[in-house]
Design a protein around this motif. Structure first.
Motif, short mmCIF file in Angstrom:
data_model
loop_
_atom_site.label_atom_id
_atom_site.label_comp_id
_atom_site.label_asym_id
_atom_site.label_seq_id
_atom_site.Cartn_x
_atom_site.Cartn_y
_atom_site.Cartn_z
N PRO A 4 0.83 -1.21 0.00
CA PRO A 4 0.00 0.00 0.00
C PRO A 4 0.87 1.26 0.00
CG PRO A 4 -0.71 -1.53 1.71
CD PRO A 4 0.58 -2.05 1.16
N THR A 5 0.39 2.28 -0.66
CA THR A 5 1.09 3.56 -0.65
C THR A 5 0.85 4.25 0.70
OG1 THR A 5 -0.80 4.81 -1.48
CG2 THR A 5 0.68 3.82 -3.14
N GLU A 7 -0.47 7.08 1.14
CA GLU A 7 -1.81 7.67 1.08
C GLU A 7 -2.89 6.62 1.37
OE1 GLU A 7 0.48 7.99 -1.42
OE2 GLU A 7 1.08 10.05 -0.96
N GLU A 8 -2.72 5.43 0.84
CA GLU A 8 -3.67 4.35 1.12
C GLU A 8 -3.65 3.99 2.60
OE1 GLU A 8 -3.79 1.91 -3.09
OE2 GLU A 8 -2.10 1.58 -1.72
N ASN A 11 -5.54 6.54 4.49
CA ASN A 11 -6.97 6.35 4.28
C ASN A 11 -7.51 5.22 5.14
OD1 ASN A 11 -7.28 8.45 2.42
ND2 ASN A 11 -6.87 7.13 0.67
N HIS A 12 -6.75 4.13 5.24
CA HIS A 12 -7.17 3.01 6.10
C HIS A 12 -7.25 3.47 7.55
CE1 HIS A 12 -7.17 0.01 3.02
NE2 HIS A 12 -5.87 0.07 2.80
#
Length: 53
Positions: A4-5, A7-8, A11-12
Motif C-alpha cells: 500500500p502507498t 496515502e492508502e 486512508n485506512h
C-alpha cells in the motif's frame, strides 16, 4: 502483490478511526480500531521513509 502507498495507509487509518468513533458503547472494539489505525499510521511513516531513499 504491491504494498500500500502512504496515502492508502492514511486512508485506512482514517476509516478505522471513524469506525472507532461509532463504537462508543463497545470500548474493546473501539480500542482495537484505534490500535489498528495506529499500525497503519506507523506503516505510512515507514513507507514515506522508504520512498525517500
Amino acid at each position: 502483490m504491491s504494498r500500500p502507498t502512504p496515502e492508502e495507509a492514511l486512508n485506512h487509518a482514517a476509516r478505522l478511526l471513524e469506525a472507532a468513533e461509532l463504537e462508543l458503547t463497545n470500548l474493546p472494539l473501539m480500542e482495537r480500531y484505534d490500535e489498528l489505525a495506529a499500525s497503519w499510521l506507523s506503516y505510512a511513516g515507514l513507507a514515506v521513509e522508504v520512498d525517500r531513499t
